[in-house]
Design a protein around this motif. Structure first.
Motif, PDB file in Angstrom:
ATOM      1  N   ASP A 116      -9.550   5.472  -4.150  1.00  0.00           N
ATOM      2  CA  ASP A 116      -9.507   4.021  -3.927  1.00  0.00           C
ATOM      3  C   ASP A 116      -8.424   3.652  -2.915  1.00  0.00           C
ATOM      4  OD1 ASP A 116     -11.566   3.638  -5.711  1.00  0.00           O
ATOM      5  OD2 ASP A 116     -10.257   3.134  -7.405  1.00  0.00           O
ATOM      6  N   LEU A 117      -7.258   4.283  -3.027  1.00  0.00           N
ATOM      7  CA  LEU A 117      -6.173   3.993  -2.090  1.00  0.00           C
ATOM      8  C   LEU A 117      -6.530   4.440  -0.672  1.00  0.00           C
ATOM      9  CD1 LEU A 117      -2.725   4.700  -3.801  1.00  0.00           C
ATOM     10  CD2 LEU A 117      -3.532   2.568  -2.793  1.00  0.00           C
ATOM     11  N   TRP A 175       0.836  -1.209   0.000  1.00  0.00           N
ATOM     12  CA  TRP A 175       0.000   0.000   0.000  1.00  0.00           C
ATOM     13  C   TRP A 175       0.866   1.253   0.000  1.00  0.00           C
ATOM     14  CZ3 TRP A 175      -0.845   4.228   3.146  1.00  0.00           C
ATOM     15  CH2 TRP A 175      -2.012   4.978   2.887  1.00  0.00           C
ATOM     16  N   LYS A 195      -9.529   4.623   0.563  1.00  0.00           N
ATOM     17  CA  LYS A 195     -10.552   3.695   1.050  1.00  0.00           C
ATOM     18  C   LYS A 195      -9.909   2.383   1.484  1.00  0.00           C
ATOM     19  CE  LYS A 195     -14.902   1.476  -0.311  1.00  0.00           C
ATOM     20  NZ  LYS A 195     -15.864   1.259  -1.420  1.00  0.00           N
ATOM     21  N   SER A 196      -8.950   1.887   0.690  1.00  0.00           N
ATOM     22  CA  SER A 196      -8.296   0.619   1.038  1.00  0.00           C
ATOM     23  C   SER A 196      -7.495   0.750   2.318  1.00  0.00           C
ATOM     24  CB  SER A 196      -7.383   0.158  -0.101  1.00  0.00           C
ATOM     25  OG  SER A 196      -6.252   1.002  -0.212  1.00  0.00           O
ATOM     26  N   GLY A 201      -9.676   9.399  -8.884  1.00  0.00           N
ATOM     27  CA  GLY A 201     -10.343   8.139  -8.523  1.00  0.00           C
ATOM     28  C   GLY A 201      -9.388   7.152  -7.893  1.00  0.00           C
ATOM     29  N   ALA A 202      -8.144   7.091  -8.402  1.00  0.00           N
ATOM     30  CA  ALA A 202      -7.133   6.184  -7.850  1.00  0.00           C
ATOM     31  C   ALA A 202      -6.777   6.575  -6.421  1.00  0.00           C
ATOM     32  CB  ALA A 202      -5.888   6.191  -8.735  1.00  0.00           C
TER      33      ALA A 202
END
Length: 366
Positions: free
Chosen positions: A125-126, A71, A128-129, A121-122
């Motif tokens: 997403d990161l 991550w 959120k992860s 958007g990327a």
């Protein structure tokens, strides 16, 4: 006709810059500002995660995992990509002038705006992860410490098991011996002391198998430790659950501790990848029968022996207690006789020793 072609060409290109593309072009400045701000927030999150991981590692509350490292690496790669986009976008804005609607600028602005929007958007997403996965791993210890009293006479056996775990050629290790000899205690010591201090394994799963081995129940224990979501587990067949377990474990360095195995348990049916020198994972099992070690394809089978006479007497007296032993001059001798009758079995020594604790008369001991 020579004049018409350039005009048609310009008109065609201008048309390409309208409708949805105009959003990327007209709002390029706003998109770039949003991208810069979002990236800055993600970098702050990453820095916070890194600090917490380093602190947790220092205090031995967790071990760095591939997921956390992956991550953080993704954030670094994305940061580099965003920096390039911001640089190109700002150069494009600087070049704008009265003729900024020329086809070349429209196309370039559109392309930059579109890429910038995708990177937003990327980033989302990161982020959120991080909340759903990385942050959870910061709180979750790879190994669950199990209750255990201070052990007697297991130091040499413990050292041998640890050597086997460090041997990358040994994937499956069997601990066998008669009931009550201390196999579970030995494996508990390995779980609590070796895996708590080792930084090499990402997840350690303890499973009590017993005589009524059930693939579904064993899978459920593994699933709970791996935090496989309900939507990928509920109402799934046994073989489908095995696929979920396999796909989760195949990228990890794991340890499966199988306690009290009575017959062969098919690792493939469970979904557990075969431990080997490539994945450096381990399966350690306890059983009463050496044959079960062979059936489980153990590369190393270790017999857990009974305690020596001196170790047995010391353990027995410890459980009886000093006050009881001192209550009559003949009790220590009777305690030694009782300890010898237990034939070095820790379970018998502990059980009878506790039963005699507080028995202070000679009659009770005789």
């Amino acid at each position: 006709m020579d004049c018409v072609s350039p005009i048609l060409d310009v008109a065609t290109r201008l048309w390409d810059c309208t409708t949805k593309r105009a959003v990327y072009i007209g709002d390029l400045q706003e998109i770039l500002e949003s991208l810069s701000k979002a990236m800055e927030e993600l970098k702050n999150i990453a820095e916070d995660v890194k600090t917490k991981v380093e602190l947790a590692e220092k205090n031995r509350q967790m071990r760095r995992t591939r997921e956390v490292d992956g991550w953080l690496q993704s954030v670094r790669v994305l940061e580099k990509q965003v920096d390039e986009i911001l640089q190109k976008g700002n150069q494009e804005i600087q070049r704008k002038c009265l003729g900024s609607c020329c086809p070349k600028n429209c196309r370039s602005s559109y392309k930059i705006g579109k890429i910038a929007s995708k990177k937003l958007g990327a980033i989302a997403d990161l982020s959120k992860s991080c909340i759903n996965d990385v942050a959870n791993r910061l709180l979750q210890d790879p190994v669950d410490e199990r209750p255990m009293e201070k052990t007697v006479g297991l130091d040499l056996m413990y050292a041998e098991v640890c050597r086997c775990i460090l041997d990358e050629q040994l994937g499956i290790i069997g601990l066998y011996g008669m009931g009550g000899v201390g196999k579970t205690t030995l494996m508990t010591k390995v779980n609590n002391e070796f895996f708590k201090t080792s930084n090499d394994f990402e997840v350690v799963i303890w499973i009590v198998v017993s005589s009524s081995a059930n693939v579904g129940k064993v899978q459920e224990v593994i699933r709970n430790k791996l935090d496989i979501p309900d939507d990928r587990w509920r109402n799934r067949a046994e073989d489908e659950k095995a696929v979920e377990i396999f796909n989760t474990l195949k990228s990890k360095r794991f340890v499966i501790l199988l306690d009290d195995v009575w017959e062969r348990l098919d690792l493939q049916k469970l979904g557990v990848p075969s431990p080997n020198s490539q994945n450096k994972s381990k399966v350690i099992l306890t059983t009463r029968s050496r044959d079960v070690c062979h059936d489980m394809d153990a590369q190393k089978s270790i017999k857990v022996e009974c305690l020596t006479q001196d170790e047995a007497i010391n353990l027995f007296k410890k459980k009886v207690g000093e006050s009881t032993l001192c209550s009559h001059p003949d009790i220590p001798k009777l305690a030694e006789i009782a300890a010898k009758e237990c034939k070095g079995l820790p379970l018998a020594l502990i059980t009878i020793g506790r039963a005699m604790a507080g028995k202070s008369t000679l009659q009770e001991w005789e």
